[in-house]
Scaffold this motif. Sequence first.
Motif, PDB file in Angstrom:
ATOM      1  N   LEU A  22       4.118   0.038   1.396  1.00  0.00           N
ATOM      2  CA  LEU A  22       2.879  -0.073   2.155  1.00  0.00           C
ATOM      3  C   LEU A  22       1.874   1.024   1.787  1.00  0.00           C
ATOM      4  CD1 LEU A  22       4.320  -1.126   5.620  1.00  0.00           C
ATOM      5  CD2 LEU A  22       3.304  -2.578   3.840  1.00  0.00           C
ATOM      6  N   GLN A  23       2.349   2.140   1.266  1.00  0.00           N
ATOM      7  CA  GLN A  23       1.436   3.211   0.855  1.00  0.00           C
ATOM      8  C   GLN A  23       0.493   2.766  -0.262  1.00  0.00           C
ATOM      9  OE1 GLN A  23       4.301   6.293   0.076  1.00  0.00           O
ATOM     10  NE2 GLN A  23       4.158   7.096   2.161  1.00  0.00           N
ATOM     11  N   PRO A  24       0.999   2.192  -1.369  1.00  0.00           N
ATOM     12  CA  PRO A  24       0.062   1.727  -2.389  1.00  0.00           C
ATOM     13  C   PRO A  24      -0.842   0.604  -1.891  1.00  0.00           C
ATOM     14  CG  PRO A  24       2.340   1.229  -3.034  1.00  0.00           C
ATOM     15  CD  PRO A  24       2.395   2.094  -1.817  1.00  0.00           C
ATOM     16  N   VAL A  25      -0.375  -0.194  -0.949  1.00  0.00           N
ATOM     17  CA  VAL A  25      -1.229  -1.235  -0.362  1.00  0.00           C
ATOM     18  C   VAL A  25      -2.451  -0.578   0.293  1.00  0.00           C
ATOM     19  CG1 VAL A  25      -1.392  -2.948   1.487  1.00  0.00           C
ATOM     20  CG2 VAL A  25       0.575  -2.964  -0.059  1.00  0.00           C
ATOM     21  N   VAL A  26      -2.214   0.435   1.099  1.00  0.00           N
ATOM     22  CA  VAL A  26      -3.309   1.121   1.784  1.00  0.00           C
ATOM     23  C   VAL A  26      -4.235   1.807   0.778  1.00  0.00           C
ATOM     24  CG1 VAL A  26      -3.875   2.987   3.403  1.00  0.00           C
ATOM     25  CG2 VAL A  26      -2.035   1.370   3.935  1.00  0.00           C
ATOM     26  N   VAL A  27      -3.666   2.384  -0.265  1.00  0.00           N
ATOM     27  CA  VAL A  27      -4.493   3.041  -1.285  1.00  0.00           C
ATOM     28  C   VAL A  27      -5.401   2.030  -1.985  1.00  0.00           C
ATOM     29  CG1 VAL A  27      -4.419   4.271  -3.508  1.00  0.00           C
ATOM     30  CG2 VAL A  27      -2.979   5.027  -1.608  1.00  0.00           C
TER      31      VAL A  27
END
Length: 141
Positions: free
Chosen positions: A6-11
């Motif tokens: 989910l971190q790269p999604v938010v980025v």
Amino acid sequence: MHSAILQPVVVLIAWTLVMLVWMLITRLPAMSASGVDLGQLRGTKPADADQGLPAKVQWKAHNYNHLHEQPVLFYAVALVIAFTGTGDGINAWIAWAYVGLRIGHSVWQATVNQVSVRFALFLLASLALVALTLHAAMAVF
């Protein structure tokens, strides 16, 4: 639920907003300089702006549009992976690679826009997306 994917999604969502701002701060002054009156525009198409604005200005708009195409599949597959509990490890690394390649694609398209390099970045990102899709399929089937 916490999943590293989910971190790269938010980025990538945040990067899309960066491209929106970059597009606006370059496009609005170019429109004004070209004599475009937003109050008078009716029913225009994106291609209409390509005819009246400098190409370097439009590159940002084109990339902003691109960030609403293939990345939509990335968001969907990342959510499938997160929901199946397989969003850590290799899948998170592949997702970060995808996001890094898409950011590189954006910067390249918005500044230099040499198609051969842009295509290579797109192809590599697409391969990362294929890998994530295969991993999502393995998790749900």
